[in-house]
Motif scaffolding. Structure first.
Motif, PDB file in Angstrom:
ATOM      1  N   UNK A  29       0.827  -1.204   0.000  1.00  0.00           N
ATOM      2  CA  UNK A  29       0.000   0.000   0.000  1.00  0.00           C
ATOM      3  C   UNK A  29       0.860   1.252   0.000  1.00  0.00           C
ATOM      4  N   UNK A  30       1.977   1.213   0.745  1.00  0.00           N
ATOM      5  CA  UNK A  30       2.871   2.370   0.766  1.00  0.00           C
ATOM      6  C   UNK A  30       3.453   2.643  -0.615  1.00  0.00           C
ATOM      7  N   UNK A  31       3.784   1.563  -1.347  1.00  0.00           N
ATOM      8  CA  UNK A  31       4.317   1.729  -2.697  1.00  0.00           C
ATOM      9  C   UNK A  31       3.251   2.346  -3.616  1.00  0.00           C
ATOM     10  N   UNK A  32       2.028   1.839  -3.503  1.00  0.00           N
ATOM     11  CA  UNK A  32       0.958   2.340  -4.356  1.00  0.00           C
ATOM     12  C   UNK A  32       0.638   3.797  -4.060  1.00  0.00           C
ATOM     13  N   UNK A  33       0.742   4.199  -2.794  1.00  0.00           N
ATOM     14  CA  UNK A  33       0.470   5.590  -2.435  1.00  0.00           C
ATOM     15  C   UNK A  33       1.485   6.547  -3.060  1.00  0.00           C
ATOM     16  N   UNK A  62       5.702  -1.480 -10.358  1.00  0.00           N
ATOM     17  CA  UNK A  62       5.952  -0.530  -9.269  1.00  0.00           C
ATOM     18  C   UNK A  62       6.454  -1.248  -8.029  1.00  0.00           C
ATOM     19  N   UNK A  63       5.995  -2.477  -7.817  1.00  0.00           N
ATOM     20  CA  UNK A  63       6.395  -3.246  -6.639  1.00  0.00           C
ATOM     21  C   UNK A  63       7.842  -3.723  -6.710  1.00  0.00           C
ATOM     22  N   UNK A  64       8.388  -3.823  -7.929  1.00  0.00           N
ATOM     23  CA  UNK A  64       9.747  -4.341  -8.110  1.00  0.00           C
ATOM     24  C   UNK A  64      10.759  -3.225  -7.879  1.00  0.00           C
ATOM     25  N   UNK A  65      11.797  -3.493  -7.093  1.00  0.00           N
ATOM     26  CA  UNK A  65      12.861  -2.518  -6.863  1.00  0.00           C
ATOM     27  C   UNK A  65      13.679  -2.373  -8.148  1.00  0.00           C
ATOM     28  N   UNK A  68      17.273  -3.808  -8.733  1.00  0.00           N
ATOM     29  CA  UNK A  68      17.518  -5.197  -9.118  1.00  0.00           C
ATOM     30  C   UNK A  68      17.674  -5.311 -10.638  1.00  0.00           C
ATOM     31  N   UNK A  69      16.902  -4.514 -11.359  1.00  0.00           N
ATOM     32  CA  UNK A  69      17.015  -4.504 -12.818  1.00  0.00           C
ATOM     33  C   UNK A  69      18.331  -3.869 -13.239  1.00  0.00           C
ATOM     34  N   UNK A  70      18.724  -2.796 -12.543  1.00  0.00           N
ATOM     35  CA  UNK A  70      19.986  -2.140 -12.877  1.00  0.00           C
ATOM     36  C   UNK A  70      21.181  -3.064 -12.640  1.00  0.00           C
ATOM     37  N   UNK A  71      21.137  -3.861 -11.570  1.00  0.00           N
ATOM     38  CA  UNK A  71      22.258  -4.751 -11.256  1.00  0.00           C
ATOM     39  C   UNK A  71      22.446  -5.825 -12.325  1.00  0.00           C
ATOM     40  N   UNK A 100       7.473   4.697 -11.752  1.00  0.00           N
ATOM     41  CA  UNK A 100       6.833   4.637 -10.435  1.00  0.00           C
ATOM     42  C   UNK A 100       7.664   3.811  -9.455  1.00  0.00           C
ATOM     43  N   UNK A 101       8.335   2.773  -9.955  1.00  0.00           N
ATOM     44  CA  UNK A 101       9.226   1.985  -9.096  1.00  0.00           C
ATOM     45  C   UNK A 101      10.367   2.853  -8.570  1.00  0.00           C
ATOM     46  N   UNK A 102      10.927   3.672  -9.465  1.00  0.00           N
ATOM     47  CA  UNK A 102      12.001   4.585  -9.051  1.00  0.00           C
ATOM     48  C   UNK A 102      11.494   5.568  -8.004  1.00  0.00           C
ATOM     49  N   UNK A 103      10.309   6.113  -8.215  1.00  0.00           N
ATOM     50  CA  UNK A 103       9.735   7.085  -7.288  1.00  0.00           C
ATOM     51  C   UNK A 103       9.436   6.459  -5.930  1.00  0.00           C
ATOM     52  N   UNK A 104       8.910   5.247  -5.934  1.00  0.00           N
ATOM     53  CA  UNK A 104       8.468   4.626  -4.684  1.00  0.00           C
ATOM     54  C   UNK A 104       9.599   3.998  -3.885  1.00  0.00           C
TER      55      UNK A 104
END
Length: 382
Positions: free
Chosen positions: A2-6, A59-62, A65-68, A369-373
């Protein structure tokens, strides 16, 4: 969760919802009465529904992890580009789509845009904001983009190949490239364009013959129509000519929904995809086109604002890469309809019909959104 979605940008989500409604209405008008394109408006709504799911999941995925593992995604993109050229069927004179059944097509060149943005962001992020070095940074990025650029050009897909160039230019600029390198690059680009124009004019007949012999005559037609519009044949200049007539006939308020004369008489090809801007300009006039451009402006502005607020520079690089990609696509698509850019087959983001391009655009928004959250988590970790 929920925090990520907000922490998602709700203004961007509202604009995406507006894009969904605009796209469905325009595609319905563009395909009305044409049995070749059944239920394309409903299919667009289905793609959008899937796209919003993609946004939430990504958005839920950090993003770190993709950058690494950027090299894995980059290698996967290269493999797909090679595979589609070797094994995919030819469609509209190009080998760029995998046909996955029931009419669904997957275009690796679209997916490669995101892989390329992530790869360049990872490479630029190693400098931590320091000025880029020519050999170890700028040249490495140039090689990284040249490989997919070449693979896409031989399909041939000039539109996506050009987009790769503008992605890397935008990211290099935000990556703190030295002004001397910028001037050197601009000189090379201007010189290359002038040389190309000179050679094209000098060897016009030879180039035309060669391209036609190798089944690339449509490339010659598009370039020649842009460089010599007065000399182009009726068939070569038809799409650009009738597009400008239709846009001009829309006037201030347009002819009315589903009442576009040029569109209804099918003077303009691909009104549901490449030429969809003609539909809104003819049926809703300058007012409708201006509203669409205003939505795009706010949308891109929200991206830049998120990039500015990033703690992690790599996140900013990714967002600017996505923004550069979309800005050029918007400019190129509208530009080729009003005659200031060559015809390349680039679609209008979030508006043109196309499942692959829409889902990948939605994925790119989910990445933003993943970057923002995840910036708070990044701050705590550092």
């Amino acid at each position: 969760m929920l925090n990520r979605l907000k922490k998602m940008d709700w203004m961007m989500l509202l604009i995406l919802a507006a894009f969904m409604g605009i796209s469905a209405l325009l595609i319905r008008s563009a395909t009305h009465g044409n049995p070749q394109y059944p239920n394309y408006d409903l299919k667009t709504l289905v793609y959008y529904a899937a796209g919003f799911v993609v946004i939430v999941l990504s958005t839920m995925v950090d993003y770190r992890l993709i950058l690494k593992t950027w090299y894995v995604w980059y290698a996967l993109g290269i493999i797909l580009l090679v595979a589609v050229y070797l094994f995919a069927p030819e469609i509209n004179g190009a080998k760029g789509w995998f046909v996955l059944g029931r009419g669904f097509q997957f275009q690796p060149a679209e997916m490669m845009k995101i892989f390329l943005i992530v790869a360049i962001a990872a490479l630029l992020g190693r400098r931590l904001g320091d000025p880029l070095r020519l050999r170890s940074d700028v040249m490495l990025v140039a090689v990284t983009v040249f490989v997919p650029f070449l693979l896409v050009m031989i399909q041939p897909d000039l539109g996506n190949a050009i987009i790769y160039i503008f992605i890397v230019l935008g990211m290099l600029w935000i990556g703190n490239i030295r002004y001397s390198y910028v001037m050197l690059g601009l000189g090379a680009i201007i010189g290359g364009l002038m040389l190309f124009g000179t050679l094209f004019n000098a060897y016009n007949t030879e180039i035309k013959t060669y391209m036609e012999e190798h089944d690339k005559g449509h490339w010659y037609q598009r370039i020649n129509t842009f460089i010599h519009p007065d000399e182009a044949s009726e068939d070569d200049s038809r799409q650009s000519k009738y597009a400008q007539i239709a846009i001009g006939s829309g006037g201030l308020a347009g002819d009315g929904y589903m009442e576009g004369d040029s569109k209804n008489r099918r003077f303009i090809p691909y009104t549901y995809s490449d030429s969809i801007f003609v539909v809104i300009a003819e049926e809703f006039g300058f007012q409708g086109a201006a509203v669409l451009l205003l939505l795009y402006f706010i949308f891109i502005y929200r991206m830049i604002l998120i990039a500015y607020q990033c703690i992690d520079l790599r996140g900013s690089f990714i967002i600017i890469g996505i923004a550069s990609m979309m800005v050029f696509q918007i400019f190129e698509n509208i530009g080729m309809m009003i005659g200031i850019m060559p015809l390349t087959g680039i679609t209008l983001p979030f508006i043109s019909y196309g499942g692959t391009s829409l889902l990948l655009n939605m994925l790119s928004i989910g990445l933003i959104f993943s970057i923002k959250s995840h910036q708070e988590k990044y701050e705590m970790d550092t």
